[in-house]
Design an enzyme around this catalytic site. Structure first.
Site, mmCIF file in Angstrom:
data_model
loop_
_atom_site.group_PDB
_atom_site.id
_atom_site.type_symbol
_atom_site.label_atom_id
_atom_site.label_comp_id
_atom_site.label_asym_id
_atom_site.label_seq_id
_atom_site.Cartn_x
_atom_site.Cartn_y
_atom_site.Cartn_z
ATOM 1 C CD GLU A 116 -2.517 -1.344 5.932
ATOM 2 O OE1 GLU A 116 -2.474 -2.253 6.782
ATOM 3 O OE2 GLU A 116 -2.093 -0.180 6.144
ATOM 4 C CD GLU A 117 -1.212 2.919 7.509
ATOM 5 O OE1 GLU A 117 -1.799 2.618 8.575
ATOM 6 O OE2 GLU A 117 -0.033 2.610 7.275
ATOM 7 C CG HIS A 159 -0.353 0.133 2.540
ATOM 8 N ND1 HIS A 159 -0.169 1.366 3.159
ATOM 9 C CD2 HIS A 159 0.103 -0.787 3.414
ATOM 10 C CE1 HIS A 159 0.367 1.178 4.358
ATOM 11 N NE2 HIS A 159 0.549 -0.112 4.536
ATOM 12 C CG ASP A 212 3.090 1.027 7.848
ATOM 13 O OD1 ASP A 212 2.679 0.528 6.785
ATOM 14 O OD2 ASP A 212 2.425 1.016 8.902
ATOM 15 C CG HIS A 252 1.479 3.715 12.526
ATOM 16 N ND1 HIS A 252 0.109 3.611 12.528
ATOM 17 C CD2 HIS A 252 1.875 3.160 11.353
ATOM 18 C CE1 HIS A 252 -0.297 3.011 11.428
ATOM 19 N NE2 HIS A 252 0.759 2.725 10.698
#
Length: 391
Positions: A228-229, A75, A194, A329
């Site tokens: 995705e997040e 992603h 990420d 994150h």
């Protein structure tokens, strides 16, 4: 087909990673980054298409014209923010995009995207009590949370009218700038590793396969998702012939975890449940037999693209490969060695056959033909072969 390690172009990986990080892409505002990925694939001779919602799909064809395929899923969307409210002091209240803590937002430089595409507005996230000379110990006593921070806009504004004159309004996207750095020792420090480091590793793996002139044993789809997040991920866009899905995402480096920044990670389970028994062990075998540094891990507070795919009804085996990330994150860090091992494992996987090529060629089959007991014997709890002979 015997599998062979391929040459991994680390210069390409570094360049692609830094260019991806330079493109703001909070969930909901990802058109630019998808254009970039599509152009990178086109340069490799790999065509791609986009779904209505912006997911990108590409394909490396295998020699078989029928049967089942596989998919690699990554992603490009990241965590971020959205303007929730214009404040009377000329600053902005934020609503988060994705799950992340305000603890790591404090001090972050941001870009605010108004509807005027030619205007660039920057700012910085600050706690409400940001001046030590004014608040003294109260700076340390205030709480941690999004209600305790605000965006200071880098323009001469002191009220709501000033913000509106800039074109700022509720619903504007706020991107947290990554501030990337690759150290001489190979560490990569940046927000949004990420999953942009995962995207860079996957593109590097596909490049290695193309450069080596290798035709994948099984047609390999690449799905690049953009939600995705926020939990949607690979809920759409997968080819119906896909029998195996491998998601590539950040692995958790923290106390109590086995993931390392300098190794690839094979997740055996996450917050949604265990991954496929057969596919995970096949990936582990490939890594072990070809010198890929791979560790196994289980994650608690974690979900990935494949969770959304399974929840949406994907009829496939699923697994998750990762690159170790410290402070996910937050102030993220990984290592080029881990990304190299991940890219190499993907190259080997793309050369391999499906776990059960004959069985997985069809969506269903007879119980008597099910090959599971050959690789998952029941031991003393049941038969190793054949039916149990119930009359």
């Amino acid at each position: 087909m015997s599998l062979k390690p391929l040459e991994i172009d680390l210069d390409y990986l570094r360049q692609v990673l830094l260019e991806l990080l330079d493109i703001p892409s909070p969930s909901g505002r990802t058109d630019h980054v998808q254009q970039y990925v599509g152009e990178r694939l086109s340069a490799l001779g790999i065509p791609s298409t986009l779904t209505r919602r912006g997911a990108l799909s590409a394909c490396l064809p295998g020699p078989r014209q029928t049967g089942a395929d596989r998919a690699i899923v990554v992603h490009t969307d990241t965590i971020g923010g959205m303007v929730k409210r214009l404040k009377e002091n000329g600053r902005l209240e934020l609503k988060t995009i994705g799950t992340h803590s305000a603890r790591f937002a404090e001090g972050a430089h941001v870009r605010i995207f108004t509807d005027d595409l030619d205007r660039v507005i920057t700012g910085q996230v600050l706690p409400l009590k940001a001046s030590g000379h004014r608040y003294n110990d109260d700076v340390d006593l205030q709480g941690v949370g999004w209600e305790h921070v605000e965006v200071r806009v880098d323009e001469p504004v002191e009220d709501i009218a000033g913000l509106r004159a800039l074109g700022v309004d509720a619903g504007d996207f706020v991107a947290f700038l990554p501030n990337p750095m690759i150290t001489p020792s190979g560490f990569v420090k940046s927000r949004h590793l990420d999953d942009k480091a995962g995207v860079a590793a996957v593109l590097t793996a596909f490049k290695a396969v193309v450069d080596a002139g290798i035709t994948p044993t099984v047609t390999a789809h690449l799905l690049v998702t953009v939600t995705e997040e926020i939990g949607h991920g690979a809920s759409h866009g997968l080819d119906p012939d896909v029998a195996e899905i491998v998601s590539v995402d950040a692995a958790v480096v923290a106390p109590g975890q086995q993931s390392r920044e300098d190794a690839a990670t094979l997740a055996m389970g996450d917050g949604v449940g265990p991954f496929d028994y057969h596919l995970t062990r096949n990936l582990a075998t490939i890594a072990r037999e070809h010198g890929v540094d791979l560790v196994r891990d289980v994650f608690d507070y974690y979900r990935s693209d494949v969770a959304a795919a399974v929840e949406a009804g994907a009829h496939a085996r699923v697994a998750l490969l990762g690159f170790g990330v410290d402070a996910t994150h937050g102030h993220e860090r990984t290592h080029l060695e881990g990304l190299r091992h991940l890219a190499q494992l993907l190259c080997l996987y793309l050369q391999s056959d499906l776990v059960f090529p004959e069985w997985d060629a069809e969506p269903a089959g007879d119980l008597a033909d099910f090959p599971s007991l050959a690789v998952q014997p029941a031991g003393g709890d049941g038969p190793r072969e054949g039916p149990i002979g119930i009359d």
